[in-house]
Design a protein around this motif. Structure first.
Motif, PDB file in Angstrom:
ATOM      1  N   LEU A  72       0.817  -1.211   0.000  1.00 59.77           N
ATOM      2  CA  LEU A  72       0.000   0.000   0.000  1.00 59.77           C
ATOM      3  C   LEU A  72       0.857   1.270   0.000  1.00 59.77           C
ATOM      4  O   LEU A  72       0.571   2.216  -0.717  1.00 59.77           O
ATOM      5  N   PHE A  73       1.929   1.260   0.796  1.00 61.17           N
ATOM      6  CA  PHE A  73       2.810   2.442   0.821  1.00 61.17           C
ATOM      7  C   PHE A  73       3.432   2.681  -0.551  1.00 61.17           C
ATOM      8  O   PHE A  73       3.468   3.801  -1.057  1.00 61.17           O
ATOM      9  N   LEU A  74       3.943   1.605  -1.162  1.00 64.34           N
ATOM     10  CA  LEU A  74       4.614   1.773  -2.454  1.00 64.34           C
ATOM     11  C   LEU A  74       3.621   2.166  -3.551  1.00 64.34           C
ATOM     12  O   LEU A  74       3.953   2.982  -4.410  1.00 64.34           O
ATOM     13  N   PHE A  75       2.419   1.606  -3.512  1.00 56.59           N
ATOM     14  CA  PHE A  75       1.406   1.999  -4.496  1.00 56.59           C
ATOM     15  C   PHE A  75       1.161   3.505  -4.411  1.00 56.59           C
ATOM     16  O   PHE A  75       1.102   4.189  -5.420  1.00 56.59           O
ATOM     17  N   GLY A  76       1.013   3.997  -3.184  1.00 56.40           N
ATOM     18  CA  GLY A  76       0.740   5.425  -2.996  1.00 56.40           C
ATOM     19  C   GLY A  76       1.861   6.285  -3.531  1.00 56.40           C
ATOM     20  O   GLY A  76       1.631   7.214  -4.311  1.00 56.40           O
ATOM     21  N   GLY A  77       3.064   5.950  -3.149  1.00 59.55           N
ATOM     22  CA  GLY A  77       4.224   6.756  -3.557  1.00 59.55           C
ATOM     23  C   GLY A  77       4.426   6.767  -5.062  1.00 59.55           C
ATOM     24  O   GLY A  77       4.638   7.825  -5.669  1.00 59.55           O
ATOM     25  N   MET A  78       4.315   5.579  -5.659  1.00 60.96           N
ATOM     26  CA  MET A  78       4.562   5.498  -7.105  1.00 60.96           C
ATOM     27  C   MET A  78       3.446   6.165  -7.897  1.00 60.96           C
ATOM     28  O   MET A  78       3.697   6.760  -8.939  1.00 60.96           O
ATOM     29  N   SER A  79       2.229   6.092  -7.390  1.00 62.54           N
ATOM     30  CA  SER A  79       1.119   6.707  -8.117  1.00 62.54           C
ATOM     31  C   SER A  79       1.261   8.225  -8.140  1.00 62.54           C
ATOM     32  O   SER A  79       1.000   8.855  -9.163  1.00 62.54           O
ATOM     33  N   VAL A  80       1.682   8.804  -7.036  1.00 65.47           N
ATOM     34  CA  VAL A  80       1.821  10.266  -6.988  1.00 65.47           C
ATOM     35  C   VAL A  80       2.827  10.743  -8.027  1.00 65.47           C
ATOM     36  O   VAL A  80       2.562  11.673  -8.800  1.00 65.47           O
ATOM     37  N   SER A  81       3.980  10.084  -8.090  1.00 69.63           N
ATOM     38  CA  SER A  81       4.985  10.546  -9.054  1.00 69.63           C
ATOM     39  C   SER A  81       4.513  10.302 -10.487  1.00 69.63           C
ATOM     40  O   SER A  81       4.808  11.088 -11.385  1.00 69.63           O
ATOM     41  N   ALA A  82       3.753   9.223 -10.710  1.00 67.16           N
ATOM     42  CA  ALA A  82       3.269   8.949 -12.071  1.00 67.16           C
ATOM     43  C   ALA A  82       2.216   9.971 -12.499  1.00 67.16           C
ATOM     44  O   ALA A  82       2.166  10.359 -13.661  1.00 67.16           O
ATOM     45  N   ILE A  83       1.408  10.431 -11.551  1.00 69.16           N
ATOM     46  CA  ILE A  83       0.331  11.368 -11.907  1.00 69.16           C
ATOM     47  C   ILE A  83       0.877  12.787 -12.072  1.00 69.16           C
ATOM     48  O   ILE A  83       0.616  13.462 -13.050  1.00 69.16           O
ATOM     49  N   LEU A  84       1.662  13.231 -11.110  1.00 66.59           N
ATOM     50  CA  LEU A  84       2.082  14.633 -11.107  1.00 66.59           C
ATOM     51  C   LEU A  84       3.398  14.866 -11.839  1.00 66.59           C
ATOM     52  O   LEU A  84       3.625  15.954 -12.374  1.00 66.59           O
ATOM     53  N   GLY A  85       4.260  13.870 -11.889  1.00 66.87           N
ATOM     54  CA  GLY A  85       5.536  14.040 -12.598  1.00 66.87           C
ATOM     55  C   GLY A  85       6.314  15.231 -12.068  1.00 66.87           C
ATOM     56  O   GLY A  85       6.515  15.370 -10.864  1.00 66.87           O
ATOM     57  N   ASP A  86       6.687  16.122 -12.989  1.00 68.57           N
ATOM     58  CA  ASP A  86       7.461  17.303 -12.590  1.00 68.57           C
ATOM     59  C   ASP A  86       6.576  18.489 -12.222  1.00 68.57           C
ATOM     60  O   ASP A  86       7.082  19.579 -11.973  1.00 68.57           O
ATOM     61  N   ASP A  87       5.265  18.269 -12.247  1.00 74.18           N
ATOM     62  CA  ASP A  87       4.346  19.365 -11.929  1.00 74.18           C
ATOM     63  C   ASP A  87       4.229  19.491 -10.407  1.00 74.18           C
ATOM     64  O   ASP A  87       3.519  18.731  -9.760  1.00 74.18           O
ATOM     65  N   HIS A  88       4.949  20.472  -9.845  1.00 75.96           N
ATOM     66  CA  HIS A  88       4.930  20.652  -8.397  1.00 75.96           C
ATOM     67  C   HIS A  88       3.957  21.757  -7.974  1.00 75.96           C
ATOM     68  O   HIS A  88       4.018  22.244  -6.852  1.00 75.96           O
ATOM     69  N   SER A  89       3.092  22.177  -8.900  1.00 76.53           N
ATOM     70  CA  SER A  89       2.200  23.304  -8.595  1.00 76.53           C
ATOM     71  C   SER A  89       1.031  22.872  -7.708  1.00 76.53           C
ATOM     72  O   SER A  89       0.632  21.702  -7.707  1.00 76.53           O
TER      73      SER A  89
END
Lengths: 146, 173
Positions: A37-54
């Motif tokens: 569950l932790f890894l799913f959460g972490g990997m999904s965030v980076s896949a969705i937002l990428g370099d968009d830190h806004s």
């Protein structure tokens, strides 16, 4: 637009992957389940937002996931078949002294999980258990013999 | 909208084991889904979607003045490298490579090793000149970029006196 689509796709993919890998991950809090569950959460965030830190990007993703949740909940209410696909159905794994090994193996449940549920119900002997059921959320329900 | 369904009474449900037919069908869906995930992981691990042992291809133009080693399938926004092996003109001390401007723009060019001595606009493309030590017959040049294109793109490169090398790359999300 890109973030919204990726968030919606990620919601559906994570939902079905969790469903496909089995229901114990959703409810059991053993280390191997928490790692997933932790890894799913972490990997999904980076896949969705990428370099968009806004802030805008994060909020659009957050709202999308919220709306996806509402939509899936509505579809579950509307269609029983969809509810069964998303949540599954309860499964009997123990009845009157007999273990259903096929279901146990498929659910990757162990006797210890059922014994734990029995103890949590205040029972000190499996002989007092009529039926043990793995519920849709992965928790084990124990019904005492009459 | 109807939210109360005609489920059987609870004792009957428990006696019948709830919905074994559905669970049996779902079991096959689970196996199929897991096989799809396994196949995807294998494809990724082998590099058929970039970043793996079988992800690179070698391509040369007809006169073999340029050959490149590159990934035909790249991942959007993930670093990738194109290695150029160019022929140096006899007795030359420099090699000039003209690349498509998309290699800078769409390919997301981040670095070139070694650094070119000059950059020039040449007919809508970009001409790069690299100094070469006397006696060298080949120059190895490395282009690193993070693809910013979706789907496919066709890129070109050529030496001043050489045929154009054309190759395509496809970016997966």
């Amino acid at each position: 637009m890109n973030t919204v689509l990726k968030a919606a796709a990620a919601y559906l993919i994570v939902l079905f992957v969790i469903r496909l890998i089995g229901r114990r991950t959703a409810s059991q809090q053993a280390p191997i389940d928490m790692v997933v569950l932790f890894l799913f959460g972490g990997m999904s965030v980076s896949a969705i937002l990428g370099d968009d830190h806004s802030f805008t990007g994060a909020m659009s993703a957050l709202f999308t996931v919220g709306l996806m949740h509402v939509s899936v909940s509505w579809l579950k209410l509307r269609f029983v078949w969809f509810e069964r696909i998303v949540d599954g159905t309860p499964i009997v794994v123990y009845r009157d002294g007999d273990w259903d090994e096929t279901n146990m193996r498929r659910l990757r449940m162990q006797q210890a999980d059922v014994r734990t549920a029995a103890r949590q119900q205040g029972l000190d002997d499996l002989g007092k258990v009529a039926v043990a059921i793995v519920e849709r959320d992965g928790k084990v329900s124990v019904i005492e013999k009459a | 909208m109807e939210v109360i369904h005609d489920d059987p009474p609870m004792p009957q449900e428990i006696a019948a084991g709830f919905y074994p037919d559905f669970e049996e069908r779902w079991r096959w869906a689970e196996i199929a889904g897991r096989l799809v995930m396994l196949a995807f992981v294998l494809v990724c691990a082998l590099g058929f979607l970039g970043h793996g042992p079988f992800s690179e291809r070698t391509l040369a133009n007809a006169d073999h003045s340029i050959s490149i080693r590159y990934e035909p399938i790249v991942r959007f926004g993930a670093p990738t490298i194109i290695r150029f092996d160019t022929r140096v003109p006899p007795d030359g001390d420099r090699v000039a490579v003209t690349i498509a401007k998309d290699l800078v723009d769409q390919f997301g060019l981040e670095s070139i090793t070694p650094r070119p001595a000059t950059w020039e606009i040449a007919g809508g493309n970009i001409r790069l000149v690299f100094p070469v030590q006397a006696g060298e017959s080949h120059a190895l040049i490395r282009f690193t970029g993070s693809p910013a294109f979706r789907a496919g793109i066709t890129l070109t490169a050529r030496l001043d006196a050489g045929e154009t090398l054309t190759w395509s790359q496809y970016a997966v999300p």
